[in-house]
Design an enzyme around this catalytic site. Structure first.
Site, PDB file in Angstrom:
ATOM      1  N   ARG A  61       0.844  -1.205   0.000  1.00 48.36           N
ATOM      2  CA  ARG A  61       0.000   0.000   0.000  1.00 48.36           C
ATOM      3  C   ARG A  61       0.877   1.253   0.000  1.00 48.36           C
ATOM      4  NH1 ARG A  61      -2.153   1.839   4.357  1.00 48.36           N
ATOM      5  NH2 ARG A  61      -2.586  -0.198   5.251  1.00 48.36           N
ATOM      6  N   ASP A 186      -5.963  18.086 -14.655  1.00 48.74           N
ATOM      7  CA  ASP A 186      -6.338  16.748 -15.119  1.00 48.74           C
ATOM      8  C   ASP A 186      -5.926  16.658 -16.582  1.00 48.74           C
ATOM      9  OD1 ASP A 186      -7.672  14.529 -16.214  1.00 48.74           O
ATOM     10  OD2 ASP A 186      -9.309  14.665 -14.767  1.00 48.74           O
TER      11      ASP A 186
END
Ligand SMILES: *Cc1c(COP(=O)(O)O)cnc(C)c1O
Length: 407
Positions: A61, A186
């Site tokens: 993780r 983005d």
């Protein structure tokens, strides 16, 4: 880093990254490390890694060697110091936002955003004491007017999903930097091959790697690129503790395969989209076409300035009501009716009822998303076949609209 990057071309970096490190066993591709945890020879070694005093992987993780290989390659493509992998584009976007925001901060976002990003900001983040202000970022003065010392993030897409509006990345980044806010772009529609937001002054680029980076419609993933400090902070706060939106090693491997052909695919997407956009614009049943490669495109000059080529996405409206637009989409046989974009397969969808349904009807009107807008992702099929499909579907529309109201 910048010096090293300039030594090799984009395609070389997409295949090799910056370093031609020998892989274990001499494997051509980085091995797939399907391991959730990593062992320590001694307890002290693990303690040093947890304390950040020693490099290495200890839990996937936080980091994983297969993901690290992709992160190095992707940073080389965005010409960033560092990059990070995520489980999805939304995983990337939310992990970055959670990292840099606290209650009382303000976010300034463009009016037109991908539907789930809009929902996250407008309906999600605003419940946690963060004020979200939407402005029309095609006008940099409108951004300057609402910026304050409370502004932590300035956020936009360029081109925006779904209506293709562009935002001047250099102009907005300069304005945001003046008040110490981070500019986050983005860059999904362009990929680093067509546009490099960091080189234009932005702080962080986020991506839905589900789209062109993967490129084959077979995975969900996200990426972010930025300074080493910013990416480390996102890794240990937003990603590790707040979202846990971690990419699986198999997905990283698939994206590295996709990256090897990214420039070739983007060149074809762009060439075909240019041809399709021009043909659509000349068709009598088409009311408007938004494509940055058309001379009629309102921000044609800005597109030339900040994009290498105009991309593979087209927004269009027909000279019919929404029923006619749906009839046309239903008549397509090669082009698939589906959300997502950037795949080898051409995809078409209706934002108002699909990707942008998170906006209310009033919000769509306010945010520049017409209810009759159609979004086309031009795929890698032969352009003449894509056009033949569109032309014949438009032809059925003509037949229905001129036929007597019988069937
Ligand atoms: C698809 C998309 C996203 C979300 O990415 P997922 O991988 O679906 O989570 C974000 N921004 C843009 C512009 C997109 O097209």
């Amino acid at each position: 880093m910048a010096d090293q990057t300039s030594k090799t071309g984009f395609a070389t970096r997409a295949i090799h990254g910056l370093e031609h490190a020998r892989q274990p066993e001499g494997a051509l591709n980085p091995p797939l490390y399907l391991s959730s945890t990593f062992t320590f020879d001694r307890v002290e070694e693990g303690a040093a890694m947890f304390a950040g005093e020693r490099p290495g992987h200890f839990y996937s993780r936080v980091s994983n060697p297969t993901l690290s290989a992709l992160e190095e390659r992707f940073a080389a493509l965005e010409e960033a110091e560092s990059s990070l992998c995520f489980a999805s584009g939304m995983g990337a976007i939310t992990s970055v936002f959670w990292t840099f925001l606290s209650a009382g901060d303000e976010v300034i976002a463009d009016k037109t955003l991908y539907g789930c990003t809009f929902a996250f900001l407008h309906h999600g983040l605003s419940r946690f004491g963060v004020k979200v202000i939407h402005v029309d970022m095609t006008d940099p003065a409108a951004v300057a007017a609402v910026l304050s010392e409370k502004t932590k993030i300035v956020y936009f897409e360029s081109p925006a999903n779904p209506n293709m509006r562009l935002v001047d990345i250099a102009a907005i980044s300069t304005i945001a930097r003046n008040v110490g806010a981070k500019t986050i772009v983005d860059n999904t529609y362009c990929t680093p091959y067509l546009q490099q937001p960091l080189k234009l002054g932005a702080d962080i680029a986020v991506h839905s790697a589900t789209k062109y980076l993967g490129g084959h419609g077979d995975l969900i993933a996200g990426m972010a690129a930025g300074s080493a400090d910013d990416m480390m902070q996102v890794r240990v706060e937003g990603l590790k503790d707040m979202t846990g939106a971690v990419m699986t090693p198999l997905t990283a491997h698939q994206i590295m395969r996709g990256l090897k052909t990214l420039d070739l695919r983007m060149d074809r997407h762009c060439a075909s989209a240019q041809e399709i956009a021009e043909r659509l614009e000349a068709h009598p049943l088409v009311k408007s076409v938004s494509y940055p490669g058309l001379k009629s495109f309102a921000q044609f000059a800005l597109a030339k300035r900040q994009m290498r080529a105009p991309g593979g996405m087209i927004a269009l409206e027909l000279n019919t009501d929404i029923g006619g637009a749906m009839h046309m989409m239903n008549a397509l046989t090669l082009i698939k009716r589906a959300v997502s974009l950037g795949d080898a397969d051409s995809l078409i969808q209706h934002p108002a009822s699909m990707t942008h349904a998170a906006y209310s009807k009033e919000e769509r009107a306010e945010h520049g998303i017409s209810d009759s807008l159609i979004r086309l992702s031009v795929g890698l099929e032969s352009a003449r076949d894509i056009w033949a499909d569109l032309e014949s579907a438009l032809g059925t529309l003509k037949a229905t609209s001129t036929a007597p109201k019988a069937a």
